[in-house]
Design a protein around this motif. Structure first.
Motif, PDB file in Angstrom:
ATOM      1  N   GLY A  52       0.821  -1.207   0.000  1.00  8.32           N
ATOM      2  CA  GLY A  52       0.000   0.000   0.000  1.00  8.32           C
ATOM      3  C   GLY A  52       0.848   1.248   0.000  1.00  8.32           C
ATOM      4  O   GLY A  52       1.980   1.249   0.497  1.00  8.32           O
ATOM      5  N   THR A  53       0.315   2.299  -0.622  1.00 10.28           N
ATOM      6  CA  THR A  53       0.827   3.627  -0.323  1.00 10.28           C
ATOM      7  C   THR A  53       0.249   4.005   1.036  1.00 10.28           C
ATOM      8  O   THR A  53      -0.530   3.249   1.623  1.00 10.28           O
ATOM      9  CB  THR A  53       0.452   4.625  -1.441  1.00 10.28           C
ATOM     10  N   ILE A  54       0.612   5.150   1.564  1.00 10.42           N
ATOM     11  CA  ILE A  54       0.286   5.437   2.960  1.00 10.42           C
ATOM     12  C   ILE A  54      -1.217   5.462   3.226  1.00 10.42           C
ATOM     13  O   ILE A  54      -1.674   5.056   4.302  1.00 10.42           O
ATOM     14  CB  ILE A  54       0.952   6.762   3.391  1.00 10.42           C
ATOM     15  N   ASP A  55      -2.016   5.890   2.250  1.00  9.13           N
ATOM     16  CA  ASP A  55      -3.474   5.875   2.443  1.00  9.13           C
ATOM     17  C   ASP A  55      -3.974   4.461   2.716  1.00  9.13           C
ATOM     18  O   ASP A  55      -4.792   4.234   3.617  1.00  9.13           O
ATOM     19  CB  ASP A  55      -4.182   6.466   1.226  1.00  9.13           C
ATOM     20  N   THR A  56      -3.478   3.505   1.938  1.00  9.21           N
ATOM     21  CA  THR A  56      -3.887   2.106   2.084  1.00  9.21           C
ATOM     22  C   THR A  56      -3.465   1.546   3.439  1.00  9.21           C
ATOM     23  O   THR A  56      -4.233   0.835   4.099  1.00  9.21           O
ATOM     24  CB  THR A  56      -3.279   1.263   0.954  1.00  9.21           C
ATOM     25  N   TRP A  57      -2.244   1.857   3.838  1.00  8.95           N
ATOM     26  CA  TRP A  57      -1.728   1.410   5.138  1.00  8.95           C
ATOM     27  C   TRP A  57      -2.584   1.959   6.281  1.00  8.95           C
ATOM     28  O   TRP A  57      -2.954   1.230   7.211  1.00  8.95           O
ATOM     29  CB  TRP A  57      -0.272   1.861   5.282  1.00  8.95           C
ATOM     30  N   ILE A  58      -2.949   3.235   6.201  1.00 14.00           N
ATOM     31  CA  ILE A  58      -3.773   3.848   7.242  1.00 14.00           C
ATOM     32  C   ILE A  58      -5.153   3.189   7.299  1.00 14.00           C
ATOM     33  O   ILE A  58      -5.628   2.804   8.368  1.00 14.00           O
ATOM     34  CB  ILE A  58      -3.929   5.366   6.981  1.00 14.00           C
ATOM     35  N   ILE A  59      -5.795   3.057   6.145  1.00 16.69           N
ATOM     36  CA  ILE A  59      -7.153   2.501   6.115  1.00 16.69           C
ATOM     37  C   ILE A  59      -7.164   1.058   6.593  1.00 16.69           C
ATOM     38  O   ILE A  59      -8.051   0.641   7.344  1.00 16.69           O
ATOM     39  CB  ILE A  59      -7.748   2.625   4.696  1.00 16.69           C
ATOM     40  N   TRP A  60      -6.174   0.275   6.170  1.00 16.54           N
ATOM     41  CA  TRP A  60      -6.097  -1.129   6.599  1.00 16.54           C
ATOM     42  C   TRP A  60      -6.014  -1.203   8.118  1.00 16.54           C
ATOM     43  O   TRP A  60      -6.673  -2.049   8.740  1.00 16.54           O
ATOM     44  CB  TRP A  60      -4.892  -1.804   5.951  1.00 16.54           C
ATOM     45  N   ASN A  61      -5.219  -0.342   8.713  1.00 17.08           N
ATOM     46  CA  ASN A  61      -5.079  -0.339  10.169  1.00 17.08           C
ATOM     47  C   ASN A  61      -6.333   0.175  10.868  1.00 17.08           C
ATOM     48  O   ASN A  61      -6.790  -0.407  11.855  1.00 17.08           O
ATOM     49  CB  ASN A  61      -3.863   0.497  10.587  1.00 17.08           C
ATOM     50  N   LEU A  62      -6.911   1.270  10.363  1.00 17.55           N
ATOM     51  CA  LEU A  62      -8.095   1.840  11.006  1.00 17.55           C
ATOM     52  C   LEU A  62      -9.293   0.896  10.940  1.00 17.55           C
ATOM     53  O   LEU A  62     -10.159   0.927  11.807  1.00 17.55           O
ATOM     54  CB  LEU A  62      -8.463   3.178  10.364  1.00 17.55           C
ATOM     55  N   THR A  63      -9.338   0.059   9.888  1.00 13.76           N
ATOM     56  CA  THR A  63     -10.457  -0.887   9.738  1.00 13.76           C
ATOM     57  C   THR A  63     -10.106  -2.281  10.260  1.00 13.76           C
ATOM     58  O   THR A  63     -10.801  -3.256   9.954  1.00 13.76           O
ATOM     59  CB  THR A  63     -10.894  -0.982   8.266  1.00 13.76           C
ATOM     60  N   ASN A  64      -9.018  -2.369  11.015  1.00  9.64           N
ATOM     61  CA  ASN A  64      -8.587  -3.647  11.598  1.00  9.64           C
ATOM     62  C   ASN A  64      -8.380  -4.729  10.542  1.00  9.64           C
ATOM     63  O   ASN A  64      -8.768  -5.893  10.724  1.00  9.64           O
ATOM     64  CB  ASN A  64      -9.590  -4.117  12.656  1.00  9.64           C
ATOM     65  N   GLY A  65      -7.793  -4.333   9.421  1.00  5.32           N
ATOM     66  CA  GLY A  65      -7.447  -5.284   8.377  1.00  5.32           C
ATOM     67  C   GLY A  65      -8.596  -5.712   7.486  1.00  5.32           C
ATOM     68  O   GLY A  65      -8.431  -6.615   6.663  1.00  5.32           O
ATOM     69  N   LYS A  66      -9.736  -5.048   7.581  1.00  2.34           N
ATOM     70  CA  LYS A  66     -10.898  -5.450   6.777  1.00  2.34           C
ATOM     71  C   LYS A  66     -10.880  -4.839   5.374  1.00  2.34           C
ATOM     72  O   LYS A  66     -11.467  -5.401   4.450  1.00  2.34           O
ATOM     73  CB  LYS A  66     -12.188  -5.050   7.499  1.00  2.34           C
ATOM     74  N   ASN A  67     -10.239  -3.690   5.214  1.00  2.00           N
ATOM     75  CA  ASN A  67     -10.288  -2.976   3.942  1.00  2.00           C
ATOM     76  C   ASN A  67      -8.888  -2.699   3.409  1.00  2.00           C
ATOM     77  O   ASN A  67      -8.140  -1.894   3.980  1.00  2.00           O
ATOM     78  CB  ASN A  67     -11.052  -1.670   4.101  1.00  2.00           C
ATOM     79  N   HIS A  68      -8.549  -3.401   2.317  1.00  4.62           N
ATOM     80  CA  HIS A  68      -7.267  -3.203   1.629  1.00  4.62           C
ATOM     81  C   HIS A  68      -7.575  -2.449   0.345  1.00  4.62           C
ATOM     82  O   HIS A  68      -7.827  -3.046  -0.707  1.00  4.62           O
ATOM     83  CB  HIS A  68      -6.605  -4.550   1.354  1.00  4.62           C
ATOM     84  N   VAL A  69      -7.592  -1.121   0.428  1.00  8.93           N
ATOM     85  CA  VAL A  69      -8.108  -0.284  -0.658  1.00  8.93           C
ATOM     86  C   VAL A  69      -7.236   0.953  -0.860  1.00  8.93           C
ATOM     87  O   VAL A  69      -6.456   1.342   0.010  1.00  8.93           O
ATOM     88  CB  VAL A  69      -9.561   0.163  -0.368  1.00  8.93           C
ATOM     89  N   THR A  70      -7.395   1.549  -2.041  1.00 12.85           N
ATOM     90  CA  THR A  70      -6.805   2.849  -2.337  1.00 12.85           C
ATOM     91  C   THR A  70      -7.790   3.585  -3.226  1.00 12.85           C
ATOM     92  O   THR A  70      -8.867   3.070  -3.518  1.00 12.85           O
ATOM     93  CB  THR A  70      -5.427   2.703  -3.015  1.00 12.85           C
ATOM     94  N   ASP A  71      -7.440   4.811  -3.635  1.00 12.89           N
ATOM     95  CA  ASP A  71      -8.272   5.488  -4.618  1.00 12.89           C
ATOM     96  C   ASP A  71      -7.475   5.658  -5.907  1.00 12.89           C
ATOM     97  O   ASP A  71      -6.261   5.422  -5.952  1.00 12.89           O
ATOM     98  CB  ASP A  71      -8.811   6.826  -4.087  1.00 12.89           C
ATOM     99  N   ALA A  72      -8.174   6.047  -6.966  1.00 14.19           N
ATOM    100  CA  ALA A  72      -7.551   6.102  -8.292  1.00 14.19           C
ATOM    101  C   ALA A  72      -6.403   7.095  -8.350  1.00 14.19           C
ATOM    102  O   ALA A  72      -5.428   6.891  -9.079  1.00 14.19           O
ATOM    103  CB  ALA A  72      -8.597   6.443  -9.349  1.00 14.19           C
ATOM    104  N   THR A  73      -6.475   8.182  -7.567  1.00 17.45           N
ATOM    105  CA  THR A  73      -5.402   9.179  -7.627  1.00 17.45           C
ATOM    106  C   THR A  73      -4.109   8.644  -7.040  1.00 17.45           C
ATOM    107  O   THR A  73      -3.023   8.915  -7.561  1.00 17.45           O
ATOM    108  CB  THR A  73      -5.808  10.484  -6.916  1.00 17.45           C
TER     109      THR A  73
END
Length: 237
Positions: A162-183
């Protein structure tokens, strides 16, 4: 009852969290710097775990500064340093190495080889980017090629990128969401900006398994539900 937006601005040298009201007035904010690592000339790294620590700290302090109840936060928005690259163990949640920062130049020589081999035009056509170590693709390759067990974990489906957005979201969602956005995806040098998909051609070129890559969403979308201090808050962008 007044509702608020929590904005997390994760930058290159610090993290800032801000609380906005419905008229976009800043009600509270907090900022915290984190350590920069320079292991050798041209190399810049961050500790991904320390980045998460600064997020939890600044969010808590921003809420206190705004003097609001966390229950009144409607949604979270995230902005982040781009291109910075993290690989982590899906099972343990721990990074296999420090984050390699966008400024890092350790793969500059490899980028020159790609140009010499005639790949520059193809990469430009697919991604809209010139070949440069600035972007995430060569950082991912470096980690897979140089960090012990990285490829083994990837081949077993136990490694995530992940780029940092993905790393943050994965952690905040307790590993449920491995996602990024198109930008963010478009800054990896792996994303086909015409088809809006990860480029199988470039993944083959860089020898990167697609299974480690996050799902790509629109900029404003459902990025999951963050668990913050025993409260659940939607991540909206």
């Amino acid at each position: 009852m007044q509702k608020y937006i929590l904005s997390i601005d994760q930058g290159t040298t610090s993290t800032r969290s801000m609380i906005f009201d419905s008229e976009f007035k800043i009600m509270g904010s907090s900022q915290k710097e984190f350590k920069q690592f320079f292991p050798k000339d041209g190399c810049v790294e961050h500790d991904p775990m320390e980045i998460m620590d600064t997020i939890y700290t600044t969010v808590k302090n921003a809420i206190e500064d705004a003097a609001i109840n966390i229950n009144d936060i409607l949604s979270i928005g995230i902005v982040n340093q781009r291109e910075t690259t993290v690989l982590w163990n899906k099972e343990t949640g721990k990074p296999i190495y420090n984050a390699i920062v966008w400024q890092d130049r350790r793969t500059a020589g490899y980028c020159n080889k790609l140009k010499e081999q005639g790949h520059a035009d193809d990469i430009l056509d697919i991604t809209g980017l010139i070949v440069d170590s600035y972007f995430s693709a060569t950082k991912i390759k470096w980690l897979l090629d140089n960090i012990s067990e990285a490829r083994e974990l990837a081949n077993k489906g136990e490694l995530l990128f992940g780029t940092i957005d993905t790393w943050i979201i994965w952690n905040l969602t307790n590993g449920k969401n491995h996602v990024t956005d198109a930008t963010n995806a478009s800054r990896t040098m792996l994303y086909d900006i015409k088809k809006n998909i990860w480029s199988s051609k470039l993944l083959k070129l860089f020898d990167i398994p697609q299974g480690i890559l996050p799902e790509v969403k629109d900029c404003a979308d459902d990025f999951g539900v963050a668990s913050l201090f025993d409260k659940e808050i939607k991540i909206g962008g």
